[in-house]
Design an enzyme around this catalytic site. Structure first.
Site, PDB file in Angstrom:
ATOM      1  N   PHE A 164       7.219 109.304 -85.480  1.00  0.00           N
ATOM      2  CA  PHE A 164       7.894 110.588 -85.646  1.00  0.00           C
ATOM      3  C   PHE A 164       6.831 111.672 -85.515  1.00  0.00           C
ATOM      4  CE2 PHE A 164       9.435 114.131 -88.280  1.00  0.00           C
ATOM      5  CZ  PHE A 164      10.523 114.464 -87.509  1.00  0.00           C
ATOM      6  N   ASP A 165       7.235 112.900 -85.172  1.00  0.00           N
ATOM      7  CA  ASP A 165       6.229 113.917 -84.820  1.00  0.00           C
ATOM      8  C   ASP A 165       5.260 114.261 -85.955  1.00  0.00           C
ATOM      9  OD1 ASP A 165       8.361 115.148 -86.016  1.00  0.00           O
ATOM     10  OD2 ASP A 165       8.545 116.794 -84.604  1.00  0.00           O
TER      11      ASP A 165
ATOM     12  N   ASP B 255       7.441 103.246 -91.936  1.00  0.00           N
ATOM     13  CA  ASP B 255       7.928 104.622 -92.069  1.00  0.00           C
ATOM     14  C   ASP B 255       9.415 104.470 -92.378  1.00  0.00           C
ATOM     15  OD1 ASP B 255       8.934 107.136 -91.780  1.00  0.00           O
ATOM     16  OD2 ASP B 255       7.810 107.610 -89.960  1.00  0.00           O
TER      17      ASP B 255
ATOM     18  N   TYR C 155       5.605 117.447-117.762  1.00  0.00           N
ATOM     19  CA  TYR C 155       4.570 117.454-116.727  1.00  0.00           C
ATOM     20  C   TYR C 155       4.065 116.038-116.471  1.00  0.00           C
ATOM     21  CZ  TYR C 155       0.471 118.964-114.075  1.00  0.00           C
ATOM     22  OH  TYR C 155      -0.462 119.147-113.087  1.00  0.00           O
TER      23      TYR C 155
ATOM     24  N   HIS D 200       7.192 122.726 -81.500  1.00  0.00           N
ATOM     25  CA  HIS D 200       8.618 123.010 -81.319  1.00  0.00           C
ATOM     26  C   HIS D 200       9.244 123.756 -82.489  1.00  0.00           C
ATOM     27  CE1 HIS D 200       8.295 119.224 -83.408  1.00  0.00           C
ATOM     28  NE2 HIS D 200       9.549 119.317 -83.792  1.00  0.00           N
TER      29      HIS D 200
ATOM     30  N   LYS E 150      16.496 111.517 -96.288  1.00  0.00           N
ATOM     31  CA  LYS E 150      17.484 110.920 -95.383  1.00  0.00           C
ATOM     32  C   LYS E 150      18.348 109.921 -96.157  1.00  0.00           C
ATOM     33  CE  LYS E 150      14.249 112.429 -92.293  1.00  0.00           C
ATOM     34  NZ  LYS E 150      13.024 113.122 -92.693  1.00  0.00           N
TER      35      LYS E 150
ATOM     36  N   ALA F 145      12.058 106.214 -93.585  1.00  0.00           N
ATOM     37  CA  ALA F 145      13.039 107.295 -93.775  1.00  0.00           C
ATOM     38  C   ALA F 145      14.488 106.785 -93.737  1.00  0.00           C
ATOM     39  CB  ALA F 145      12.827 108.378 -92.725  1.00  0.00           C
TER      40      ALA F 145
HETATM   41  N1  F0G Z   1       9.282 109.868 -90.564  1.00  0.00           N
HETATM   42  C1  F0G Z   1      10.450 109.927 -89.909  1.00  0.00           C
HETATM   43  C2  F0G Z   1      10.946 108.734 -89.167  1.00  0.00           C
HETATM   44  C3  F0G Z   1      11.200 111.109 -89.920  1.00  0.00           C
HETATM   45  O1  F0G Z   1      12.350 111.156 -89.270  1.00  0.00           O
HETATM   46  C4  F0G Z   1      10.703 112.209 -90.648  1.00  0.00           C
HETATM   47  C5  F0G Z   1      11.441 113.471 -90.685  1.00  0.00           C
HETATM   48  C6  F0G Z   1       9.488 112.100 -91.324  1.00  0.00           C
HETATM   49  C7  F0G Z   1       8.805 110.905 -91.260  1.00  0.00           C
HETATM   50  C8  F0G Z   1       8.892 113.234 -92.100  1.00  0.00           C
HETATM   51  O2  F0G Z   1       9.617 113.457 -93.250  1.00  0.00           O
HETATM   52  O3  F0G Z   1      10.619 115.729 -93.009  1.00  0.00           O
HETATM   53  O4  F0G Z   1      10.497 114.587 -95.222  1.00  0.00           O
HETATM   54  O5  F0G Z   1       8.466 115.469 -94.159  1.00  0.00           O
HETATM   55  N2  F0G Z   1      12.386 113.716 -89.928  1.00  0.00           N
HETATM   56  C9  F0G Z   1      13.223 114.888 -89.921  1.00  0.00           C
HETATM   57  C10 F0G Z   1      14.099 114.852 -88.726  1.00  0.00           C
HETATM   58  C11 F0G Z   1      12.526 116.191 -90.109  1.00  0.00           C
HETATM   59  O6  F0G Z   1      14.769 115.860 -88.468  1.00  0.00           O
HETATM   60  O7  F0G Z   1      14.192 113.826 -88.058  1.00  0.00           O
HETATM   61  P1  F0G Z   1       9.813 114.892 -93.944  1.00  0.00           P
END
Ligand code: F0G
Length: 464
Positions: free
Chosen positions: A125-126, A216, A73, A455, A259, A218
């Site tokens: 990103f959304d 960010d 843990y 979406h 990713k 990813a």
């Molecule tokens: N930032 C970026 C640039 C992303 O592409 C994503 C996720 C996130 C943050 C959020 O990360 O999904 O681990 O919580 N992108 C995925 C996509 C979902 O399909 O582009 P997460």
């Protein structure tokens, strides 16, 4: 002419059978899914390009890491393996594992963003946009204008528009800008890279006005590959050197590790200077314990921490990155031959087909990107998603449908999963759709939507 496919720098040891439904079955399934591809069962998709996130194939080393994960843990050895590896790569002082990217956003952003503030990004990103807005602030996109023309082939279309950034800062007042976010690669603009020079200049502007700069991160490794390939000053740098330099310009990062770290679940927060940011780190730890779990596991199992530590390094291998970006370029070259437009040059994690160019007769409020996504499923069982007005949603203040800069259908390619023949199937499906595209008179309307991130859950019906 299609370019040569870069052979896989690996061989396949384990396989997963996929099935192909008939066209009638697919038409029935997508209707039952209320024309939302997120409602489909994964097993009903022949080639699943919904996302490159968490859909990666792990290596034999990572699978052996699963068995070696330390499930303590507190203070698990897998946690230390992860933190040591991250330190070596990013050269930051503090790391907090979390269960995925949006968890990093949820833990970090409310520690300093609040109502009345603005956050500016090359493109949010959304989920990042959602967390900025949940913290009470407003999110503003500020990508270079070249990104808005999919047919314009130029390097680093993911960059921040520097002039506009400074204008926005002065317009809203530097004291009201809570954060600048550099999304690398720039997912929403088509996986387009950000140059090291652009990052340096953004960092200078942030320093000048005393504004925090977050990456960010990813798809940071794919971004580094583009920097090495296309930025003259960086040709002789290693991928690792480029990454260190890139991150040295920021104060912190949030990362979806699903990713470029080639795992199925995971996320990370990094803070560069622990001494200067002692209070911030204290708040991150407190939020992490409340939302994610104790600080040495952050919502992950020990085996996840272990595979993440291994994947961090695998994702930086230049042979792998060459093959990876090569897949995008191969698929894009098949589309070039067929005269199908996409965000060009092709980006790092997928091909973003220009659905507005394929269906010029369908207005943004009938969602051309979603139309093409549905047609691809009907045509060949290929699941993709809209990155356009359908995804963007409504203005949080007025409730009106926003008009996105692009209407893309994103073919996101999972890492180490599909072969050249799969890419050929995708190209053939797109060509077949293009041939009948002019017969599609209408798109879709939303019959139900949730208030945020619609979406994922909305229901749609065809406009008759
Ligand atoms: N930032 C970026 C640039 C992303 O592409 C994503 C996720 C996130 C943050 C959020 O990360 O999904 O681990 O919580 N992108 C995925 C996509 C979902 O399909 O582009 P997460």
């Amino acid at each position: 002419m299609a370019i040569q496919y870069i052979p896989e720098p690996f061989r396949i040891k384990m396989v997963e059978t996929i099935k192909m439904l008939t066209r009638e079955e697919r038409e029935q399934r997508i209707k039952e899914a209320k024309y939302n591809l997120f409602n489909l069962k994964g097993e009903d998709c022949y080639i699943d390009l919904l996302t490159d996130s968490g859909t990666n194939a792990m290596s034999a080393q990572q699978w052996s890491g699963v068995m070696c994960g330390d499930e303590a843990y507190a203070g698990a050895s897998s946690y230390y393996h992860l933190v040591d590896t991250a330190k070596e790569i990013f050269d930051y002082d503090f790391f907090q594992p979390v269960h995925q990217g949006r968890a990093a956003e949820k833990v970090l952003l409310p520690t300093f963003l609040h109502k009345g503030q603005f956050a500016i990004s090359n493109m949010f990103f959304d989920t990042t946009r959602a967390h900025v807005e949940l913290a009470g602030a407003r999110a503003i996109d500020c990508v270079v204008k070249e990104a808005k023309d999919p047919s314009k082939r130029c390097k680093f279309k993911g960059n921040m528009d520097l002039e506009k950034l400074e204008k926005l800062i002065l317009e809203h007042g530097p004291q009201n800008i809570g954060l600048v976010v550099m999304t690398i690669t720039n997912n929403s603009a088509g996986g387009q890279p950000v140059s090291l020079e652009n990052m340096r200049q953004v960092s200078e502007i942030c320093k000048k006005y005393d504004i925090l700069l977050n990456i960010d991160a990813a798809r940071y490794a794919e971004n580094a590959y583009f920097v090495k390939r296309d930025e003259d000053a960086c040709k002789n740098m290693s991928i690792l050197e480029i990454i260190r330099k890139m991150f040295s310009y920021a104060d912190m990062f949030t990362m979806s590790a699903k990713k470029d770290t080639i795992v199925n679940m995971g996320g990370l927060i990094g803070v560069k200077d622990a001494e200067k940011n002692a209070e911030l780190i204290m708040k991150i730890k407190a939020n992490c314990i409340s939302y994610e779990g104790f600080i040495t596991y952050g919502g992950l199992a020990g085996r996840d921490l272990e595979t993440l530590a291994i994947g961090l390094k695998e994702g930086l291998d230049e042979n792998y990155l060459h093959y990876r970006i090569g897949q995008m370029e191969y698929l894009a070259s098949l589309l070039d031959d067929a005269g199908i437009s996409y965000q060009s040059p092709v980006g790092g994690h997928g091909v973003f087909v220009d659905a507005a160019a394929m269906f010029p007769q369908i207005p943004y409020y009938e969602f051309p990107g979603q139309v093409l996504a549905i047609e691809l499923y009907k045509e060949a069982g290929i699941r993709t998603c809209d990155i356009g007005s359908y995804m963007l949603g409504n203005d949080p203040d007025t409730g009106e449908q926003l008009h996105a800069d692009f209407e893309f259908t994103r073919l996101a390619i999972p890492r180490r999963v599909y072969t050249q023949a799969h890419l050929d199937v995708i190209a053939r499906a797109l060509i077949a759709i293009k041939e009948r595209a002019k017969d599609m008179k209408h798109g879709y309307r939303i019959t139900w939507e949730p208030p945020i991130l619609r979406h994922f859950q909305a229901s749609l019906e065809p406009v008759e």
